[in-house]
Design a protein around this motif. Structure first.
Motif, PDB file in Angstrom:
ATOM      1  N   ARG A   2       0.878  -1.079  -0.019  1.00  0.00           N
ATOM      2  CA  ARG A   2      -0.095   0.004  -0.090  1.00  0.00           C
ATOM      3  C   ARG A   2       0.737   1.222  -0.141  1.00  0.00           C
ATOM      4  N   ALA A   3       2.171   1.191  -0.016  1.00  0.00           N
ATOM      5  CA  ALA A   3       3.052   2.319   0.034  1.00  0.00           C
ATOM      6  C   ALA A   3       2.902   3.453  -0.955  1.00  0.00           C
ATOM      7  N   PHE A   4       2.633   2.777  -2.197  1.00  0.00           N
ATOM      8  CA  PHE A   4       2.298   3.509  -3.385  1.00  0.00           C
ATOM      9  C   PHE A   4       1.004   4.283  -3.488  1.00  0.00           C
ATOM     10  N   TRP A   5      -0.047   3.815  -2.556  1.00  0.00           N
ATOM     11  CA  TRP A   5      -1.288   4.425  -2.760  1.00  0.00           C
ATOM     12  C   TRP A   5      -1.296   5.861  -2.056  1.00  0.00           C
ATOM     13  N   LEU A   6      -0.326   6.187  -1.330  1.00  0.00           N
ATOM     14  CA  LEU A   6      -0.038   7.454  -0.698  1.00  0.00           C
ATOM     15  C   LEU A   6       0.512   8.486  -1.402  1.00  0.00           C
ATOM     16  N   MET A  46       5.172   1.873 -14.700  1.00  0.00           N
ATOM     17  CA  MET A  46       3.768   1.447 -14.598  1.00  0.00           C
ATOM     18  C   MET A  46       3.334   1.379 -13.163  1.00  0.00           C
ATOM     19  N   PHE A  47       2.294   2.040 -12.727  1.00  0.00           N
ATOM     20  CA  PHE A  47       1.676   1.660 -11.329  1.00  0.00           C
ATOM     21  C   PHE A  47       0.351   1.168 -11.555  1.00  0.00           C
ATOM     22  N   ASP A  48       0.012   0.384 -10.720  1.00  0.00           N
ATOM     23  CA  ASP A  48      -1.177  -0.403 -10.684  1.00  0.00           C
ATOM     24  C   ASP A  48      -1.377  -0.883  -9.338  1.00  0.00           C
ATOM     25  N   THR A  49      -2.773  -1.045  -9.063  1.00  0.00           N
ATOM     26  CA  THR A  49      -3.130  -1.658  -7.880  1.00  0.00           C
ATOM     27  C   THR A  49      -3.534  -3.022  -7.696  1.00  0.00           C
ATOM     28  N   THR A  50      -3.453  -3.536  -6.717  1.00  0.00           N
ATOM     29  CA  THR A  50      -3.836  -4.979  -6.622  1.00  0.00           C
ATOM     30  C   THR A  50      -4.947  -5.344  -6.035  1.00  0.00           C
ATOM     31  N   GLY A  51      -5.904  -4.227  -5.382  1.00  0.00           N
ATOM     32  CA  GLY A  51      -7.274  -4.491  -4.827  1.00  0.00           C
ATOM     33  C   GLY A  51      -6.985  -4.940  -3.275  1.00  0.00           C
ATOM     34  N   ILE A  52      -7.756  -5.923  -2.965  1.00  0.00           N
ATOM     35  CA  ILE A  52      -7.560  -6.520  -1.548  1.00  0.00           C
ATOM     36  C   ILE A  52      -6.865  -8.082  -1.892  1.00  0.00           C
ATOM     37  N   GLN A  56       1.685 -11.832   0.042  1.00  0.00           N
ATOM     38  CA  GLN A  56       2.178 -12.897  -0.291  1.00  0.00           C
ATOM     39  C   GLN A  56       1.670 -13.473  -1.352  1.00  0.00           C
ATOM     40  N   LYS A  57       0.361 -13.315  -1.909  1.00  0.00           N
ATOM     41  CA  LYS A  57      -0.216 -13.668  -3.074  1.00  0.00           C
ATOM     42  C   LYS A  57       0.446 -12.969  -4.313  1.00  0.00           C
ATOM     43  N   VAL A  58       0.721 -11.499  -4.319  1.00  0.00           N
ATOM     44  CA  VAL A  58       1.580 -10.946  -4.969  1.00  0.00           C
ATOM     45  C   VAL A  58       2.838 -11.392  -5.392  1.00  0.00           C
ATOM     46  N   LEU A  59       3.590 -11.698  -4.137  1.00  0.00           N
ATOM     47  CA  LEU A  59       4.942 -12.109  -4.391  1.00  0.00           C
ATOM     48  C   LEU A  59       4.971 -13.623  -5.180  1.00  0.00           C
ATOM     49  N   GLN A  60       3.986 -14.432  -4.938  1.00  0.00           N
ATOM     50  CA  GLN A  60       3.781 -15.768  -5.455  1.00  0.00           C
ATOM     51  C   GLN A  60       3.580 -15.508  -7.000  1.00  0.00           C
TER      52      GLN A  60
END
Length: 68
Positions: A2-6, A46-52, A56-60
């Motif tokens: 969430r660091a980039f959301w700011l 590129m910036f994108d969001t992952t939602g919820i 761990q899932k993103v790293l996988q």
């Protein structure tokens, strides 16, 4: 994740340029052979969001060689 959301959209380019410049400098200091290259990074980003989604899932996903 969430660091980039700011970061407001108007500051994303500044953030990206600064982080690429600093990382390039540090990498070239640690690995002098990189000085031969004209650039380490492209001008694109590129910036994108992952939602919820958990970190761990993103790293996988990133580490899965079959997702590309």
């Amino acid at each position: 994740m969430r660091a980039f959301w700011l970061i407001p959209k108007s500051q994303q380019n500044t953030f990206q340029t600064t982080s690429k410049g600093r990382s390039s400098r540090y990498l070239r200091q640690e690995f002098p052979e990189l000085m031969k290259l004209p650039s380490l990074w492209t001008h694109l980003y590129m910036f994108d969001t992952t939602g919820i989604v958990s970190t761990q899932k993103v790293l996988q996903y990133i580490n899965d060689p079959h997702h590309g």
